[in-house]
Design a protein around this motif. Structure first.
Motif, short mmCIF file in Angstrom:
data_model
loop_
_atom_site.label_atom_id
_atom_site.label_comp_id
_atom_site.label_asym_id
_atom_site.label_seq_id
_atom_site.Cartn_x
_atom_site.Cartn_y
_atom_site.Cartn_z
N VAL A 46 -0.49 6.89 -3.59
CA VAL A 46 0.89 6.51 -4.20
C VAL A 46 1.31 5.89 -3.24
O VAL A 46 2.25 4.76 -3.51
CB VAL A 46 1.51 7.68 -4.71
N ALA A 47 1.72 6.48 -2.06
CA ALA A 47 2.60 5.58 -1.05
C ALA A 47 1.91 4.16 -0.96
O ALA A 47 2.88 3.13 -0.67
CB ALA A 47 2.62 6.43 0.25
N VAL A 48 0.75 4.11 -0.60
CA VAL A 48 0.16 2.73 -0.51
C VAL A 48 0.35 1.78 -1.58
O VAL A 48 0.34 0.77 -1.50
CB VAL A 48 -1.38 3.06 -0.06
N GLY A 49 0.08 2.41 -2.68
CA GLY A 49 0.41 1.79 -3.85
C GLY A 49 1.85 1.02 -4.13
O GLY A 49 2.15 0.07 -4.62
N LEU A 50 2.67 2.08 -3.90
CA LEU A 50 4.07 1.45 -3.71
C LEU A 50 4.49 0.55 -2.70
O LEU A 50 5.25 -0.33 -3.34
CB LEU A 50 5.11 2.78 -3.46
N LEU A 51 3.92 0.53 -1.54
CA LEU A 51 4.03 -0.43 -0.47
C LEU A 51 3.36 -1.71 -1.02
O LEU A 51 3.93 -2.87 -0.82
CB LEU A 51 3.30 -0.07 0.70
N VAL A 52 2.23 -1.81 -1.47
CA VAL A 52 1.62 -2.88 -2.23
C VAL A 52 2.52 -3.70 -3.38
O VAL A 52 2.60 -4.75 -3.48
CB VAL A 52 0.16 -2.65 -2.88
#
Length: 480
Positions: free
Chosen positions: A48-54
């Motif tokens: 989820v964190a990577v998704g938010l950063l993207v």
């Protein structure tokens, strides 16, 4: 919320904190079930964190509800589209030879300040406003890009207008950043490949909902917003733009491409040309009355193209072989019964996917095509070019970025990495030393990276986004 820097920062810091604490949380041997649950929870949070950063720089999804609407593909079966027959109705009373734009989009008169909102300067020739459309009632964000040296008081230069509609999810910011008109378009203007042009990027997802780019009875008047309010606002705020149809193009990517195709057909008295970048034929995003309804069928692009209208259609349709929807649209349009005077250019590339790198690479060719259309007379018969580009169907190689071999292998490796993590960390952490902790942490980080890759690969194939690592790099860096 999802594009809030404080929220994303706090969530990512929490994800990092959990990752740093993971070796300590699963250090006790024999508690496999507890360790499995903890590792899975931490893995989900990392994804989820990577998704938010993207999502953060491009602002694709702004709220959890918008994300849910996108995932669930909700359809309102009671919706009624009120402008589907617009072209046919106007054909009865509007002359077929239209050079000037719809006179209702003419610049506002003195005292009509609502059509001339104030703009906030941004960077690279961009400026931002929140415009409340007097006719549609829609109030949304609009970004306008002007080329170098633009002067609203210059009466010696007339500017084309490119109205660009983003996809879903997406935002005007995502288009402005990804396509960076200050590079490709400015270069085309400077070289004389295209006449001086300004770009207007309105919010197409009204109220952050999936785009039904139409006028909905007792609902959002999105078509009026995009095809009346925005053009009239632009003509009122930028007085040296052209009033000729051929000098106005509506373009879009993904669901915005469908919108551009639909509005280019039904609102040809405003937009002389349209560009459909990786679009689709049927209105699969937004509420159109359900896939079995007459509204859904009647608003299919290939159906709309064959209906009677008083203006010719000039449409550029691009995509890639591995982007099945775009190839399917091009193939269907290659067989459609267009009208005399229509010009359709099909361009399905052998390489590329459903991504900004592919669209950015196609823009220079689009500019050249638009200039050719502007400077030539309409053909007497319908003209469809590039049909040969849709003949070959693309299929991902087994171990390519979208291949099932790569996806399966990545999933197995990620599972084995998690299993090894759960088994090895308690053994490594028996020695209460800093070195042991860093060994366990390195293994935890490696396992989480493998999980992230394993999750992103099938999502990438489902969306037909990236066909190679090169496209990812070009999307991030702006190359291509």
């Amino acid at each position: 919320m999802l594009t809030s820097i404080p929220f994303v920062t706090i969530f990512c810091l929490a994800a990092i904190g959990l990752l740093l604490a993971l070796p300590q949380m699963i250090r006790k041997p024999g508690r496999y079930l507890r360790s499995v649950l903890i590792v899975l929870l931490v893995a989900i949070i990392q994804v989820v964190a990577v998704g938010l950063l993207v999502n953060l720089p491009m602002q694709y999804v702004s709220t959890p509800s918008q994300l849910w609407q996108m995932v669930s593909s909700q359809q309102d079966t009671e919706v009624k589209i009120s402008d589907t027959q617009r072209g046919r109705l106007l054909a009865k009373r509007v002359p077929s030879a239209l050079e000037k734009m719809n006179p209702l989009t003419a610049p506002a008169l003195p005292g009509q300040e609502e059509w001339s909102p104030s703009f906030k300067p941004l960077s690279k020739g961009r400026q931002l406003t929140v415009f409340s459309g007097p006719k549609s009632g829609v109030k949304e964000q609009v970004i306008v890009w002007t080329p170098q040296g633009y002067d609203p008081g210059d009466k010696t230069t007339t500017y084309n207008v490119l109205e660009f509609i983003h996809g879903y999810p997406g935002s005007p910011v995502s288009v402005a950043l990804a396509l960076d008109f200050s590079h490709n378009l400015q270069k085309a203007i400077d070289s004389g490949e295209i006449a001086p042009t300004i770009v207007v990027i309105p919010e197409g997802n009204v109220d952050l909902k999936p785009p039904t780019c139409a006028d909905v009875k007792n609902g959002a008047q999105t078509a009026t917003w995009l095809s009346f309010d925005i053009p009239k606002m632009v003509r009122s705020s930028f007085p040296n733009v052209s009033d000729k149809r051929k000098d106005w193009m509506i373009a879009g990517n993904s669901s915005g491409a469908y919108c551009a195709g639909r509005l280019g057909i039904l609102y040809g008295d405003v937009f002389g040309t349209s560009a459909v970048l990786s679009g689709y034929d049927q209105p699969i995003v937004g509420s159109w009355g359900g896939s079995g309804s007459a509204g859904f069928h009647d608003n299919t692009l290939s159906v709309l193209a064959e209906k009677k209208r008083p203006w010719p259609v000039n449409m550029y349709v691009s995509g890639a072989r591995l982007d099945k929807d775009s190839r399917g649209l091009a193939k269907t349009l290659s067989q459609a019964a267009f009208k005399p005077g229509d010009r359709v250019q099909l361009h399905i590339a052998a390489e590329g996917g459903h991504n900004w790198a592919t669209w950015r690479q196609q823009m220079p060719e689009l500019y050249r095509w638009w200039e050719q259309v502007r400077s030539s007379d309409a053909p007497k018969a319908a003209q469809v070019k590039g049909a040969d580009s849709v003949l070959t169907e693309g299929k991902p190689a087994l171990f390519s970025l979208m291949g099932w071999g790569t996806i399966t292998l990545a999933g197995l490796v990620a599972i084995l990495a998690l299993m090894a993590l759960i088994r090895r960390v308690p053994k490594v952490m028996k020695v209460a030393s800093r070195a042991a902790y860093f060994r366990a942490l390195a293994g935890s980080i490696a396992a989480m990276l493998l999980v992230i890759v394993a999750v992103m690969l099938p999502a990438n194939r489902f969306g037909e986004f990236y066909t190679s690592l090169t496209e990812i790099v070009h999307t991030i860096t702006g190359g291509g």
